[in-house]
Motif scaffolding. Structure first.
Motif, short mmCIF file in Angstrom:
data_model
loop_
_atom_site.label_atom_id
_atom_site.label_comp_id
_atom_site.label_asym_id
_atom_site.label_seq_id
_atom_site.Cartn_x
_atom_site.Cartn_y
_atom_site.Cartn_z
N TYR A 55 0.90 -1.18 0.11
CA TYR A 55 0.00 -0.01 -0.05
C TYR A 55 0.78 1.26 0.06
CZ TYR A 55 -3.05 3.76 1.64
OH TYR A 55 -3.56 4.85 1.91
N ASN A 58 2.69 1.98 -3.18
CA ASN A 58 1.60 2.46 -4.47
C ASN A 58 1.38 3.76 -3.97
OD1 ASN A 58 -0.08 1.89 -6.53
ND2 ASN A 58 -1.87 2.22 -4.90
N ARG A 61 3.98 6.40 -4.73
CA ARG A 61 4.29 6.43 -6.32
C ARG A 61 3.39 7.54 -6.63
NH1 ARG A 61 1.85 4.49 -10.54
NH2 ARG A 61 0.59 3.10 -9.24
N LEU A 62 2.01 7.39 -6.48
CA LEU A 62 0.84 8.10 -6.87
C LEU A 62 1.02 9.52 -6.33
CD1 LEU A 62 -1.94 5.65 -6.18
CD2 LEU A 62 -1.28 6.24 -8.32
N THR A 75 -7.59 10.30 -10.15
CA THR A 75 -6.54 8.85 -10.47
C THR A 75 -5.86 8.57 -9.25
OG1 THR A 75 -6.33 9.76 -12.80
CG2 THR A 75 -4.46 7.88 -11.94
N GLU A 79 -6.77 4.93 -7.67
CA GLU A 79 -5.64 3.87 -7.82
C GLU A 79 -5.20 3.71 -6.19
OE1 GLU A 79 -4.91 2.00 -10.12
OE2 GLU A 79 -6.38 3.11 -11.64
N ARG A 80 -5.74 4.27 -5.40
CA ARG A 80 -4.82 4.16 -3.93
C ARG A 80 -4.94 2.63 -3.72
NH1 ARG A 80 -7.45 7.64 -1.00
NH2 ARG A 80 -6.02 9.46 -0.82
N GLY A 83 -4.56 -0.38 -6.97
CA GLY A 83 -3.29 -0.54 -7.15
C GLY A 83 -2.97 -1.52 -6.12
N THR A 86 -4.52 -5.13 -6.50
CA THR A 86 -4.09 -5.66 -7.93
C THR A 86 -4.06 -7.32 -8.03
OG1 THR A 86 -3.20 -5.28 -9.97
CG2 THR A 86 -1.86 -5.14 -8.20
N ASP A 93 -12.68 -3.88 -8.91
CA ASP A 93 -12.46 -2.46 -8.80
C ASP A 93 -13.44 -1.46 -8.27
OD1 ASP A 93 -10.17 -3.20 -10.15
OD2 ASP A 93 -10.53 -1.88 -12.12
#
Length: 237
Positions: A55, A58, A61-62, A75, A79-80, A83, A86, A93
Protein backbone atom coordinates in the motif's frame (compact mmCIF):
# COMPACT_ATOMS: atom_id res chain seq x y z
CA UNK A 1 20.50 22.14 17.82
CA UNK A 2 20.85 25.78 18.87
CA UNK A 3 20.30 28.84 16.76
CA UNK A 4 21.21 32.46 17.22
CA UNK A 5 18.21 34.61 17.98
CA UNK A 6 17.61 37.26 15.34
CA UNK A 7 15.40 40.26 14.94
CA UNK A 8 11.98 39.20 13.78
CA UNK A 9 12.28 39.75 10.03
CA UNK A 10 9.26 37.63 9.13
CA UNK A 11 5.63 38.63 9.53
CA UNK A 12 4.00 35.54 8.06
CA UNK A 13 4.59 31.80 8.05
CA UNK A 14 3.66 29.30 5.37
CA UNK A 15 3.43 25.86 6.93
CA UNK A 16 2.74 22.43 5.50
CA UNK A 17 0.01 20.35 7.14
CA UNK A 18 0.63 16.64 6.53
CA UNK A 19 3.54 15.17 8.50
CA UNK A 20 4.58 18.64 9.60
CA UNK A 21 1.67 19.34 11.97
CA UNK A 22 -0.68 16.38 11.55
CA UNK A 23 0.87 12.92 11.88
CA UNK A 24 -0.51 11.78 8.56
CA UNK A 25 1.83 8.81 8.35
CA UNK A 26 0.73 7.58 11.76
CA UNK A 27 -2.93 8.26 11.12
CA UNK A 28 -2.67 6.47 7.77
CA UNK A 29 -1.11 3.36 9.27
CA UNK A 30 -3.83 3.18 11.93
CA UNK A 31 -6.60 3.66 9.37
CA UNK A 32 -5.17 1.14 6.91
CA UNK A 33 -4.94 -1.27 9.83
CA UNK A 34 -8.66 -0.83 10.46
CA UNK A 35 -9.40 -1.41 6.77
CA UNK A 36 -7.18 -4.50 6.73
CA UNK A 37 -9.08 -6.00 9.67
CA UNK A 38 -12.61 -4.97 8.72
CA UNK A 39 -12.34 -6.14 5.11
CA UNK A 40 -10.55 -9.38 5.99
CA UNK A 41 -7.43 -8.62 3.99
CA UNK A 42 -5.70 -11.24 6.10
CA UNK A 43 -7.30 -13.76 3.74
CA UNK A 44 -5.17 -12.39 0.90
CA UNK A 45 -1.91 -11.22 2.49
CA UNK A 46 0.51 -12.97 4.90
CA UNK A 47 0.35 -10.10 7.40
CA UNK A 48 -0.64 -6.48 7.81
CA UNK A 49 2.99 -5.42 7.43
CA UNK A 50 3.15 -7.18 4.05
CA UNK A 51 0.02 -5.43 2.86
CA UNK A 52 1.07 -2.07 4.25
CA UNK A 53 4.40 -2.24 2.42
CA UNK A 54 2.51 -2.73 -0.85
CA UNK A 55 0.00 0.00 0.00
CA UNK A 56 2.71 2.46 1.03
CA UNK A 57 4.81 1.92 -2.09
CA UNK A 58 1.75 2.38 -4.30
CA UNK A 59 0.53 5.54 -2.59
CA UNK A 60 4.02 7.06 -2.48
CA UNK A 61 4.30 6.52 -6.23
CA UNK A 62 0.90 8.07 -6.83
CA UNK A 63 1.63 11.14 -4.69
CA UNK A 64 4.93 11.69 -6.49
CA UNK A 65 3.15 11.58 -9.84
CA UNK A 66 0.40 13.89 -8.54
CA UNK A 67 2.92 16.41 -7.19
CA UNK A 68 4.63 16.41 -10.58
CA UNK A 69 1.31 17.08 -12.30
CA UNK A 70 1.48 13.75 -14.15
CA UNK A 71 -1.78 12.34 -12.80
CA UNK A 72 -5.03 13.93 -11.68
CA UNK A 73 -6.55 13.88 -8.21
CA UNK A 74 -9.20 11.39 -9.36
CA UNK A 75 -6.52 9.00 -10.56
CA UNK A 76 -4.71 9.12 -7.23
CA UNK A 77 -7.91 8.45 -5.32
CA UNK A 78 -9.03 5.73 -7.71
CA UNK A 79 -5.72 3.89 -7.71
CA UNK A 80 -4.99 4.12 -3.97
CA UNK A 81 -6.56 0.75 -3.21
CA UNK A 82 -7.00 -0.61 -6.72
CA UNK A 83 -3.23 -0.58 -7.11
CA UNK A 84 -2.63 -2.10 -3.68
CA UNK A 85 -5.16 -4.88 -4.30
CA UNK A 86 -4.22 -5.66 -7.89
CA UNK A 87 -3.25 -9.25 -7.00
CA UNK A 88 -6.56 -9.95 -5.24
CA UNK A 89 -9.02 -11.21 -7.85
CA UNK A 90 -11.84 -11.53 -5.32
CA UNK A 91 -12.00 -7.74 -4.81
CA UNK A 92 -13.32 -5.87 -7.85
CA UNK A 93 -12.33 -2.35 -8.82
CA UNK A 94 -15.76 -1.17 -7.70
CA UNK A 95 -15.25 -2.74 -4.27
CA UNK A 96 -11.77 -1.21 -4.05
CA UNK A 97 -13.27 2.22 -4.77
CA UNK A 98 -15.82 1.71 -1.99
CA UNK A 99 -13.00 0.72 0.36
CA UNK A 100 -11.19 3.93 -0.61
CA UNK A 101 -14.28 5.98 0.26
CA UNK A 102 -14.41 4.26 3.64
CA UNK A 103 -10.72 4.93 4.18
CA UNK A 104 -11.14 8.65 3.45
CA UNK A 105 -14.11 8.95 5.80
CA UNK A 106 -12.15 7.27 8.60
CA UNK A 107 -8.83 9.08 8.22
CA UNK A 108 -10.46 12.51 8.26
CA UNK A 109 -11.59 11.75 11.82
CA UNK A 110 -8.08 10.92 13.05
CA UNK A 111 -6.47 13.74 15.02
CA UNK A 112 -3.01 12.55 16.00
CA UNK A 113 -0.47 15.37 15.77
CA UNK A 114 3.29 15.48 15.32
CA UNK A 115 4.94 15.86 18.73
CA UNK A 116 5.09 19.54 19.66
CA UNK A 117 2.78 20.74 16.88
CA UNK A 118 0.16 22.43 19.04
CA UNK A 119 2.79 23.90 21.34
CA UNK A 120 4.59 25.37 18.34
CA UNK A 121 1.37 26.90 17.00
CA UNK A 122 0.61 28.34 20.44
CA UNK A 123 4.05 29.94 20.38
CA UNK A 124 3.82 31.29 16.82
CA UNK A 125 0.21 32.44 16.83
CA UNK A 126 0.65 35.68 18.83
CA UNK A 127 3.71 36.69 16.78
CA UNK A 128 2.89 35.86 13.18
CA UNK A 129 0.11 35.23 10.73
CA UNK A 130 0.19 31.50 9.97
CA UNK A 131 -1.00 30.10 6.64
CA UNK A 132 -1.39 26.49 5.59
CA UNK A 133 0.28 25.72 2.25
CA UNK A 134 -0.56 22.13 1.38
CA UNK A 135 -0.81 19.73 -1.54
CA UNK A 136 -3.73 18.00 0.17
CA UNK A 137 -7.30 17.73 -1.06
CA UNK A 138 -9.84 20.40 -0.11
CA UNK A 139 -12.57 18.06 1.14
CA UNK A 140 -10.08 16.32 3.45
CA UNK A 141 -7.76 19.04 4.75
CA UNK A 142 -10.41 21.20 6.44
CA UNK A 143 -11.95 18.18 8.14
CA UNK A 144 -8.53 16.92 9.26
CA UNK A 145 -7.69 20.32 10.75
CA UNK A 146 -11.01 20.33 12.60
CA UNK A 147 -10.46 16.79 13.91
CA UNK A 148 -6.98 17.77 15.13
CA UNK A 149 -8.22 21.00 16.74
CA UNK A 150 -6.02 23.24 14.57
CA UNK A 151 -8.42 25.28 12.45
CA UNK A 152 -8.37 28.42 14.60
CA UNK A 153 -4.64 29.02 14.19
CA UNK A 154 -4.60 29.80 10.47
CA UNK A 155 -5.26 33.04 8.65
CA UNK A 156 -5.25 31.53 5.14
CA UNK A 157 -5.55 27.93 3.98
CA UNK A 158 -3.95 27.59 0.56
CA UNK A 159 -4.46 24.18 -1.04
CA UNK A 160 -2.97 23.02 -4.32
CA UNK A 161 -6.21 21.18 -5.04
CA UNK A 162 -8.08 24.50 -5.09
CA UNK A 163 -5.33 26.55 -6.74
CA UNK A 164 -4.71 23.96 -9.44
CA UNK A 165 -0.93 23.96 -8.94
CA UNK A 166 1.10 21.64 -6.71
CA UNK A 167 4.17 22.35 -4.62
CA UNK A 168 7.05 22.56 -5.54
CA UNK A 169 5.93 24.54 -8.60
CA UNK A 170 6.88 28.20 -8.08
CA UNK A 171 3.45 29.41 -9.15
CA UNK A 172 1.79 28.11 -5.98
CA UNK A 173 4.30 30.01 -3.85
CA UNK A 174 3.69 33.12 -5.93
CA UNK A 175 -0.03 32.58 -5.48
CA UNK A 176 0.46 32.30 -1.71
CA UNK A 177 2.45 35.54 -1.62
CA UNK A 178 -0.24 37.33 -3.60
CA UNK A 179 -3.01 35.83 -1.46
CA UNK A 180 -1.35 37.03 1.75
CA UNK A 181 -0.14 40.33 0.33
CA UNK A 182 3.44 39.66 1.39
CA UNK A 183 6.87 39.94 -0.16
CA UNK A 184 9.12 36.90 -0.24
CA UNK A 185 11.42 38.48 2.37
CA UNK A 186 8.56 38.67 4.86
CA UNK A 187 7.66 34.97 4.94
CA UNK A 188 9.29 31.67 5.83
CA UNK A 189 8.18 28.16 4.81
CA UNK A 190 8.06 25.28 7.31
CA UNK A 191 7.67 21.75 6.00
CA UNK A 192 8.86 18.17 6.10
CA UNK A 193 9.19 17.48 2.36
CA UNK A 194 12.63 18.59 1.19
CA UNK A 195 11.50 18.85 -2.44
CA UNK A 196 7.92 20.12 -2.25
CA UNK A 197 8.32 22.44 0.72
CA UNK A 198 11.99 23.34 0.95
CA UNK A 199 13.26 23.29 -2.63
CA UNK A 200 9.98 24.81 -3.78
CA UNK A 201 10.34 27.75 -1.40
CA UNK A 202 14.07 28.08 -2.12
CA UNK A 203 13.41 28.38 -5.84
CA UNK A 204 11.17 31.36 -5.04
CA UNK A 205 13.81 32.92 -2.75
CA UNK A 206 11.66 32.26 0.32
CA UNK A 207 13.51 31.19 3.48
CA UNK A 208 12.73 27.72 4.79
CA UNK A 209 12.77 25.58 7.93
CA UNK A 210 13.08 21.90 7.09
CA UNK A 211 11.47 19.62 9.67
CA UNK A 212 13.66 16.54 9.30
CA UNK A 213 12.95 14.15 12.19
CA UNK A 214 14.63 11.20 10.47
CA UNK A 215 17.84 13.18 9.91
CA UNK A 216 17.95 12.25 6.23
CA UNK A 217 20.37 13.84 3.81
CA UNK A 218 19.02 16.82 1.83
CA UNK A 219 21.25 15.96 -1.11
CA UNK A 220 22.13 19.08 -3.06
CA UNK A 221 19.34 21.09 -1.41
CA UNK A 222 20.54 23.55 1.26
CA UNK A 223 17.71 24.58 3.59
CA UNK A 224 17.94 27.89 5.43
CA UNK A 225 17.39 26.01 8.69
CA UNK A 226 16.95 22.34 9.62
CA UNK A 227 15.36 20.95 12.80
CA UNK A 228 14.70 17.43 14.05
CA UNK A 229 11.97 18.49 16.49
CA UNK A 230 9.30 21.13 16.10
CA UNK A 231 10.16 22.80 19.38
CA UNK A 232 13.57 23.75 17.94
CA UNK A 233 11.73 26.22 15.70
CA UNK A 234 11.16 28.40 18.75
CA UNK A 235 14.89 29.15 18.72
CA UNK A 236 14.63 30.40 15.14
CA UNK A 237 11.41 32.42 15.15
Amino acid sequence: MKFLLQEMKYTDIFIDLDDTLIDTAGNTRITVGEIYKDYNFGNYFPSFDDFYAIYYANVSRLWTLYSQGKIAKKTLQRERFIGALTTVEEISDEQALAINDDFIARIMEKGILIEGAKELLDYLYPKYKIHILSNGFTEMQYKKMDSAGLSSYFDKVILSDKVGINKPHPDIFTYALNETGKNKEEVIMIGDNVVNDIQGAYNCEIDQIWFNPEDISPGDIKPTYTVKKLDEIKSIL
